[in-house]
Design a protein around this motif. Sequence first.
Motif, PDB file in Angstrom:
ATOM      1  N   PRO B  42       0.677  -1.131   0.057  1.00  0.00           N
ATOM      2  CA  PRO B  42      -0.077   0.139  -0.016  1.00  0.00           C
ATOM      3  C   PRO B  42       0.878   1.215  -0.045  1.00  0.00           C
ATOM      4  CG  PRO B  42       0.158  -0.883   2.349  1.00  0.00           C
ATOM      5  CD  PRO B  42       0.997  -1.707   1.409  1.00  0.00           C
ATOM      6  N   GLN B  43       0.079   2.278  -0.481  1.00  0.00           N
ATOM      7  CA  GLN B  43       0.806   3.713   0.021  1.00  0.00           C
ATOM      8  C   GLN B  43       1.520   3.792   1.202  1.00  0.00           C
ATOM      9  OE1 GLN B  43      -1.071   7.181  -1.513  1.00  0.00           O
ATOM     10  NE2 GLN B  43      -0.055   8.487  -0.169  1.00  0.00           N
ATOM     11  N   MET B  44       2.793   4.371   1.471  1.00  0.00           N
ATOM     12  CA  MET B  44       3.193   4.443   2.628  1.00  0.00           C
ATOM     13  C   MET B  44       2.650   5.435   3.428  1.00  0.00           C
ATOM     14  SD  MET B  44       6.277   2.425   3.211  1.00  0.00           S
ATOM     15  CE  MET B  44       6.962   1.051   2.017  1.00  0.00           C
ATOM     16  N   ALA B  45       2.944   5.431   4.769  1.00  0.00           N
ATOM     17  CA  ALA B  45       2.492   6.563   5.843  1.00  0.00           C
ATOM     18  C   ALA B  45       3.462   7.616   5.331  1.00  0.00           C
ATOM     19  CB  ALA B  45       2.295   6.040   6.995  1.00  0.00           C
ATOM     20  N   ALA B  46       2.687   8.858   5.695  1.00  0.00           N
ATOM     21  CA  ALA B  46       3.533  10.170   5.320  1.00  0.00           C
ATOM     22  C   ALA B  46       3.851  10.884   6.863  1.00  0.00           C
ATOM     23  CB  ALA B  46       3.088  11.022   4.264  1.00  0.00           C
ATOM     24  N   VAL B  60       5.043  11.558  -2.375  1.00  0.00           N
ATOM     25  CA  VAL B  60       6.358  10.849  -2.365  1.00  0.00           C
ATOM     26  C   VAL B  60       6.346   9.593  -1.838  1.00  0.00           C
ATOM     27  CG1 VAL B  60       8.739  10.773  -1.186  1.00  0.00           C
ATOM     28  CG2 VAL B  60       7.721  12.887  -1.999  1.00  0.00           C
ATOM     29  N   ALA B  61       5.279   9.412  -0.885  1.00  0.00           N
ATOM     30  CA  ALA B  61       5.027   8.045   0.051  1.00  0.00           C
ATOM     31  C   ALA B  61       4.361   7.064  -1.099  1.00  0.00           C
ATOM     32  CB  ALA B  61       4.088   8.297   0.880  1.00  0.00           C
ATOM     33  N   ASN B  62       3.268   7.838  -1.775  1.00  0.00           N
ATOM     34  CA  ASN B  62       2.833   6.994  -3.307  1.00  0.00           C
ATOM     35  C   ASN B  62       3.873   6.504  -4.120  1.00  0.00           C
ATOM     36  OD1 ASN B  62       0.550   5.566  -3.976  1.00  0.00           O
ATOM     37  ND2 ASN B  62       0.636   7.168  -5.896  1.00  0.00           N
ATOM     38  N   ARG B  90      -2.409   3.350   7.260  1.00  0.00           N
ATOM     39  CA  ARG B  90      -2.443   4.448   8.337  1.00  0.00           C
ATOM     40  C   ARG B  90      -1.267   4.666   8.900  1.00  0.00           C
ATOM     41  NH1 ARG B  90      -7.353   1.025   9.304  1.00  0.00           N
ATOM     42  NH2 ARG B  90      -9.145   2.026   7.857  1.00  0.00           N
ATOM     43  N   ASP B  91      -1.002   5.704   9.747  1.00  0.00           N
ATOM     44  CA  ASP B  91       0.227   5.890  10.461  1.00  0.00           C
ATOM     45  C   ASP B  91       0.291   4.890  11.479  1.00  0.00           C
ATOM     46  OD1 ASP B  91       2.603   7.652  10.457  1.00  0.00           O
ATOM     47  OD2 ASP B  91       1.952   7.705  12.610  1.00  0.00           O
ATOM     48  N   SER B  92      -0.845   4.537  12.220  1.00  0.00           N
ATOM     49  CA  SER B  92      -0.696   3.670  13.392  1.00  0.00           C
ATOM     50  C   SER B  92      -0.506   2.445  13.141  1.00  0.00           C
ATOM     51  CB  SER B  92      -2.120   3.707  13.961  1.00  0.00           C
ATOM     52  OG  SER B  92      -3.178   3.479  13.071  1.00  0.00           O
ATOM     53  N   GLU B  93      -0.661   1.914  11.487  1.00  0.00           N
ATOM     54  CA  GLU B  93      -0.258   0.612  11.171  1.00  0.00           C
ATOM     55  C   GLU B  93       1.203   0.557  10.952  1.00  0.00           C
ATOM     56  OE1 GLU B  93      -3.678  -1.474   8.936  1.00  0.00           O
ATOM     57  OE2 GLU B  93      -3.845   0.455   8.217  1.00  0.00           O
ATOM     58  N   VAL B  94       1.950   1.423  11.118  1.00  0.00           N
ATOM     59  CA  VAL B  94       3.272   1.123  10.252  1.00  0.00           C
ATOM     60  C   VAL B  94       3.809  -0.043  10.979  1.00  0.00           C
ATOM     61  CG1 VAL B  94       5.613   2.082  10.353  1.00  0.00           C
ATOM     62  CG2 VAL B  94       3.750   3.452   9.470  1.00  0.00           C
ATOM     63  N   GLY B 113       5.456   0.942   6.131  1.00  0.00           N
ATOM     64  CA  GLY B 113       6.561   1.610   6.278  1.00  0.00           C
ATOM     65  C   GLY B 113       5.950   3.284   6.000  1.00  0.00           C
ATOM     66  N   TYR B 114       6.824   4.003   6.318  1.00  0.00           N
ATOM     67  CA  TYR B 114       6.506   5.653   6.192  1.00  0.00           C
ATOM     68  C   TYR B 114       7.669   6.335   5.568  1.00  0.00           C
ATOM     69  CZ  TYR B 114       9.444   6.485  10.430  1.00  0.00           C
ATOM     70  OH  TYR B 114      10.405   6.530  11.447  1.00  0.00           O
ATOM     71  N   VAL B 115       7.315   7.451   5.105  1.00  0.00           N
ATOM     72  CA  VAL B 115       8.317   8.222   4.585  1.00  0.00           C
ATOM     73  C   VAL B 115       8.246   9.725   5.142  1.00  0.00           C
ATOM     74  CG1 VAL B 115       9.008   9.686   2.697  1.00  0.00           C
ATOM     75  CG2 VAL B 115       8.032   7.212   2.211  1.00  0.00           C
ATOM     76  N   GLU B 116       9.440  10.124   5.596  1.00  0.00           N
ATOM     77  CA  GLU B 116       9.453  11.485   6.707  1.00  0.00           C
ATOM     78  C   GLU B 116      10.500  12.320   5.739  1.00  0.00           C
ATOM     79  OE1 GLU B 116      10.177  10.825  10.630  1.00  0.00           O
ATOM     80  OE2 GLU B 116       9.257  12.536  11.216  1.00  0.00           O
TER      81      GLU B 116
END
Lengths: 256, 442
Positions: B42-46, B60-62, B90-94, B113-116
């Motif tokens: 899925p699209q990453m969390a941002a 970017v996350a997508n 969702r961010d909580s699902e990372v 994952g996430y991108v920051e």
Amino acid sequence: MRLDRAEWAGNGMALGLHVALVAALSLNLARHPIPAEPPAVFVEFVDDVGLEAAAPSQVPQEAPQATTPDPIDEAIPPPPEPEAAPEPPRAEPRPTPPRERATPAPATPRERPRPRPRATGRLGDDLLAGVREGNSRTGPAETAAPSAPAFSAQAQAGIVQSIRRQIQPCANRQIDPGPGANEIVVTLNLRLDRRGNLIRPPRVTGTTGVTADNQRYEQRVKDLAIAAYQGCSPLTGLPEEFYDRWKDFDMTYKLP
Amino acid sequence: MLRKLLTMLALFVPGVAQAQEDDRLTVDVVGGQQAAQPVAVPQMAARGPVTTPIGNIDTVANNVALVIASDLRSTGVITPIGPVGLRRLRDSEVTNPIFPDWQRSGASALVAGYVEYGANGRLTLACYLFDTVTGRELVRQGYAVDPADWRRAAHKCADTVYSRLSGEAPFLDTRIVYVAETGPKDNRVKRIAVMDSDGQNHRYLTEGQETVLTPRFSPRGDQLVYMSYKGRRPRSYVYDLATGRSRLLVPGTAFTFAPSYSPDGRQIVFSMAEGGNTDIYVVAADGGTPRRLTTMPGVDTSPSFSPDGRRIVFESDRSGSQQLYVMNADGSDQRRISFGGGQYASPTWSPLGNLIAFTKIGGGQFRIGVMAPTGGGERLLTSAWQDEGPSWAPNGQFVMFHRTERGSGNATLYAVPVNGGRARVMPTPLGGSDPSWSPLQD
């Protein structure tokens, strides 16, 4: 001070009961696993990654065994290489990211084992009903000692078949990672409560068939063995009177 | 008394445990299938500021998820699901995914994952892989990169996922050097080009005035060797990727061609034509006097070191037709290994050491195949009209080559799994030939 007969008898009984109590407690402790510990995080990352709680498992977590930890990756890719191209690119790479093809429609939901005893397949629920009665040659179950039902070879075979029948669909779904992986046999130890739930995560207790050629698949086949079991658990329909025989059992798994 | 009691118990309890272990039920289960593994991407969390030097953080996350999915699809052993058609993570699902949601997508694993974009100007990609059935976290890695290098972070994440699920070494964060071809068949312009393994960040290294052939990466990926007809003489050159400068491999006018590096990068083995004979030579990568390894009459060419650096495979027509030979790195113990009928050319030794890839010529076709270094176990991997010029992926699981169309002569790069499967096109802006896979990037 001399003790009379009644005092000797009383002291003896008290001592005996204490011994029995200590033995019972010791056996009880020996049978139960140490309470779960929170998962340990072995891997460090760039500072702000991975410092949060790991995902909850569907079974109680235990501290990971002292196996090879996951690789630590601190590698930060270097800055762009200042390659001097003798000629400016005539064809610019497309700036847009690769397009996804239409995502295939979600497959039908993964077939999950039913939470209750099933009546599907060649082996019906009556399989274990017969087993519960013990060896038919010894007569009906009522005639056996109620505290120690006979655990015949037939009963054992019935339990093994029942477990295999429940796990097989999930085993069949596992993906063969590559040639030679099917030579690896993984042994899991599984400990269940009376309802067939895992009371601790499956534990890999042995691996055979690993060679220099298929060694790279060993970890993956361990994953598949665990997934094969957990995907089709909890087990159902196992004879409660033989709980002592299936509460702690081994499962070997291999790819075909 | 208590001591005796404890001693008795200590003897008794292990005995019980042993007895239980001996009686333990064992259930043997055999099952599995040959298929690609479905993995949700899925699209990453941002996280962090919405605006980054490379655009909106959500975009970017997508894009990161799109690159990961594309990379995983290219492995052939993983079928990515998403990010198109999947809800975003969702961010909580990372680190705490809702597994039933992802199971319903048909995936047995989830890339989360996430991108920051951080205050330090770096882009962080956190990459997690979960088993959706067991809920186990299989691996996690994090990468901090310059925002412009976001694709490399995505390739690294894809490599992590591929390696954990397949057991194979990573290969996605690599580059490819090849000969880019443009123009009509009888007046083709050939330039050396380099690109990421997914075809992005493409650039040309030579201008096209001279025909160039057979570029090969050094083991560190910082240099190339190739052959050029500069000055109308076929000679080999060493190209430094950092400076863009090239130098003659062997100063002088001798024809030198088919160069390639030794595994430690200290030597370059090549062919040189002198006195009407073409033999194989080796020279220090930083220059020096070449040392001759073969002396037989005929054309000995296309040398390739074994990964341990102790042997060299090459092709020779000393028997009357092109065949493959293996010799020690000092030129001793030369033995023919190809006996399958037809002709064999352009051998290259697998990085794993267990196979040699080659071009087989026969029956009106050029086909890519592999065989054991001893010559047995020949398998043909392709069956088109003209496939040639094999090059191994650094993990030894894929062979890249170029396929020439009948008639037009247009060439395209392909990669085929060494264990069987369909060849896939390697994206290039124009036609391409003579590919060489770089080592995995640091």
